[in-house]
Design a protein around this motif. Structure first.
Motif, PDB file in Angstrom:
ATOM      1  N   ASN A  22      19.127 -13.767  -1.387  1.00  0.00           N
ATOM      2  CA  ASN A  22      19.119 -15.088  -2.011  1.00  0.00           C
ATOM      3  C   ASN A  22      17.775 -15.264  -2.699  1.00  0.00           C
ATOM      4  O   ASN A  22      16.725 -15.137  -2.074  1.00  0.00           O
ATOM      5  CB  ASN A  22      19.324 -16.192  -0.972  1.00  0.00           C
ATOM      6  N   THR A  23      17.814 -15.517  -3.981  1.00  0.00           N
ATOM      7  CA  THR A  23      16.589 -15.720  -4.751  1.00  0.00           C
ATOM      8  C   THR A  23      16.460 -17.187  -5.113  1.00  0.00           C
ATOM      9  O   THR A  23      17.421 -17.942  -5.037  1.00  0.00           O
ATOM     10  CB  THR A  23      16.596 -14.867  -6.028  1.00  0.00           C
ATOM     11  N   GLY A  24      15.291 -17.573  -5.473  1.00  0.00           N
ATOM     12  CA  GLY A  24      15.079 -18.962  -5.856  1.00  0.00           C
ATOM     13  C   GLY A  24      14.145 -19.669  -4.895  1.00  0.00           C
ATOM     14  O   GLY A  24      13.465 -19.053  -4.093  1.00  0.00           O
ATOM     15  N   TRP A  25      14.143 -20.960  -4.962  1.00  0.00           N
ATOM     16  CA  TRP A  25      13.186 -21.773  -4.217  1.00  0.00           C
ATOM     17  C   TRP A  25      13.828 -22.372  -2.983  1.00  0.00           C
ATOM     18  O   TRP A  25      14.910 -22.936  -3.036  1.00  0.00           O
ATOM     19  CB  TRP A  25      12.665 -22.895  -5.107  1.00  0.00           C
ATOM     20  N   GLY A  26      13.146 -22.257  -1.851  1.00  0.00           N
ATOM     21  CA  GLY A  26      13.553 -22.961  -0.633  1.00  0.00           C
ATOM     22  C   GLY A  26      14.895 -22.539  -0.073  1.00  0.00           C
ATOM     23  O   GLY A  26      15.154 -21.372   0.140  1.00  0.00           O
ATOM     24  N   THR A  27      15.773 -23.502   0.140  1.00  0.00           N
ATOM     25  CA  THR A  27      17.059 -23.285   0.782  1.00  0.00           C
ATOM     26  C   THR A  27      18.090 -22.796  -0.232  1.00  0.00           C
ATOM     27  O   THR A  27      18.220 -23.368  -1.300  1.00  0.00           O
ATOM     28  CB  THR A  27      17.545 -24.603   1.415  1.00  0.00           C
ATOM     29  N   GLN A  28      18.826 -21.743   0.130  1.00  0.00           N
ATOM     30  CA  GLN A  28      19.866 -21.187  -0.737  1.00  0.00           C
ATOM     31  C   GLN A  28      21.124 -20.962   0.095  1.00  0.00           C
ATOM     32  O   GLN A  28      21.044 -20.469   1.222  1.00  0.00           O
ATOM     33  CB  GLN A  28      19.425 -19.840  -1.312  1.00  0.00           C
ATOM     34  N   THR A  29      22.283 -21.303  -0.446  1.00  0.00           N
ATOM     35  CA  THR A  29      23.558 -21.086   0.244  1.00  0.00           C
ATOM     36  C   THR A  29      24.442 -20.184  -0.607  1.00  0.00           C
ATOM     37  O   THR A  29      24.570 -20.394  -1.807  1.00  0.00           O
ATOM     38  CB  THR A  29      24.276 -22.416   0.503  1.00  0.00           C
ATOM     39  N   LYS A  30      25.042 -19.191   0.041  1.00  0.00           N
ATOM     40  CA  LYS A  30      25.979 -18.284  -0.619  1.00  0.00           C
ATOM     41  C   LYS A  30      27.287 -18.288   0.160  1.00  0.00           C
ATOM     42  O   LYS A  30      27.294 -18.379   1.383  1.00  0.00           O
ATOM     43  CB  LYS A  30      25.453 -16.849  -0.645  1.00  0.00           C
ATOM     44  N   THR A  31      28.391 -18.156  -0.551  1.00  0.00           N
ATOM     45  CA  THR A  31      29.707 -18.034   0.065  1.00  0.00           C
ATOM     46  C   THR A  31      30.025 -16.550   0.210  1.00  0.00           C
ATOM     47  O   THR A  31      29.870 -15.789  -0.742  1.00  0.00           O
ATOM     48  CB  THR A  31      30.780 -18.729  -0.793  1.00  0.00           C
ATOM     49  N   PHE A  32      30.472 -16.150   1.395  1.00  0.00           N
ATOM     50  CA  PHE A  32      30.857 -14.758   1.609  1.00  0.00           C
ATOM     51  C   PHE A  32      32.082 -14.443   0.757  1.00  0.00           C
ATOM     52  O   PHE A  32      33.019 -15.237   0.702  1.00  0.00           O
ATOM     53  CB  PHE A  32      31.202 -14.498   3.079  1.00  0.00           C
ATOM     54  N   PRO A  33      32.130 -13.266   0.122  1.00  0.00           N
ATOM     55  CA  PRO A  33      33.323 -12.884  -0.637  1.00  0.00           C
ATOM     56  C   PRO A  33      34.561 -12.750   0.257  1.00  0.00           C
ATOM     57  O   PRO A  33      35.669 -13.053  -0.152  1.00  0.00           O
ATOM     58  CB  PRO A  33      32.974 -11.529  -1.229  1.00  0.00           C
ATOM     59  N   GLY A  77       9.270 -20.756  -2.082  1.00  0.00           N
ATOM     60  CA  GLY A  77      10.063 -19.949  -2.998  1.00  0.00           C
ATOM     61  C   GLY A  77      10.022 -18.488  -2.599  1.00  0.00           C
ATOM     62  O   GLY A  77       9.185 -18.065  -1.814  1.00  0.00           O
ATOM     63  N   GLY A  78      10.907 -17.741  -3.139  1.00  0.00           N
ATOM     64  CA  GLY A  78      10.915 -16.311  -2.874  1.00  0.00           C
ATOM     65  C   GLY A  78      12.232 -15.852  -2.312  1.00  0.00           C
ATOM     66  O   GLY A  78      12.962 -16.622  -1.708  1.00  0.00           O
ATOM     67  N   PRO A  79      12.538 -14.577  -2.513  1.00  0.00           N
ATOM     68  CA  PRO A  79      13.815 -14.067  -2.035  1.00  0.00           C
ATOM     69  C   PRO A  79      13.866 -13.906  -0.523  1.00  0.00           C
ATOM     70  O   PRO A  79      12.852 -13.685   0.123  1.00  0.00           O
ATOM     71  CB  PRO A  79      13.933 -12.710  -2.729  1.00  0.00           C
ATOM     72  N   VAL A  80      15.058 -14.063   0.012  1.00  0.00           N
ATOM     73  CA  VAL A  80      15.325 -13.811   1.429  1.00  0.00           C
ATOM     74  C   VAL A  80      16.477 -12.807   1.485  1.00  0.00           C
ATOM     75  O   VAL A  80      17.552 -13.058   0.934  1.00  0.00           O
ATOM     76  CB  VAL A  80      15.711 -15.101   2.176  1.00  0.00           C
ATOM     77  N   LYS A  81      16.246 -11.687   2.135  1.00  0.00           N
ATOM     78  CA  LYS A  81      17.295 -10.684   2.329  1.00  0.00           C
ATOM     79  C   LYS A  81      18.034 -11.005   3.618  1.00  0.00           C
ATOM     80  O   LYS A  81      17.425 -11.454   4.580  1.00  0.00           O
ATOM     81  CB  LYS A  81      16.675  -9.292   2.416  1.00  0.00           C
TER      82      LYS A  81
END
Length: 88
Positions: A22-33, A77-81
């Motif tokens: 997840n890239t970008g600033w702070g909190t990021q949400t992704k939906t699993f495929p 900010g910054g990516p989280v793997k």
């Protein structure tokens, strides 16, 4: 986002390993495929020794947070793997 799918015919069980960044600033949400029937664990990490990654999951989404080590109450900010493991 990447998906690795194992199917075990012994118990007719599908094991999913999904990972991404997840890239970008702070909190990021992704939906699993592919939604998990049950999610066993998810882990995350920040980009370097100064950034700490954390995550929360449901069977359909992962939300990551990036914190600066000396300021744990403020997202950075910054990516989280991340990587998540579960069954279908």
């Amino acid at each position: 986002m990447h998906i690795l799918h194992f199917w075990a015919c012994f118990h007719n069980l599908s094991i999913y390993l999904q990972w991404g960044i997840n890239t970008g600033w702070g909190t990021q949400t992704k939906t699993f495929p592919i939604a998990f029937g049950t999610i066993f664990t998810a882990v995350s990490n920040g980009i370097n020794q100064w950034h700490t990654g954390q995550c929360n999951t449901s069977t359909t989404q992962i939300t990551t947070y990036c914190y600066h080590s000396d300021s744990p109450n403020n997202t950075e900010g910054g990516p989280v793997k991340w990587i998540a493991i579960g069954v279908g």
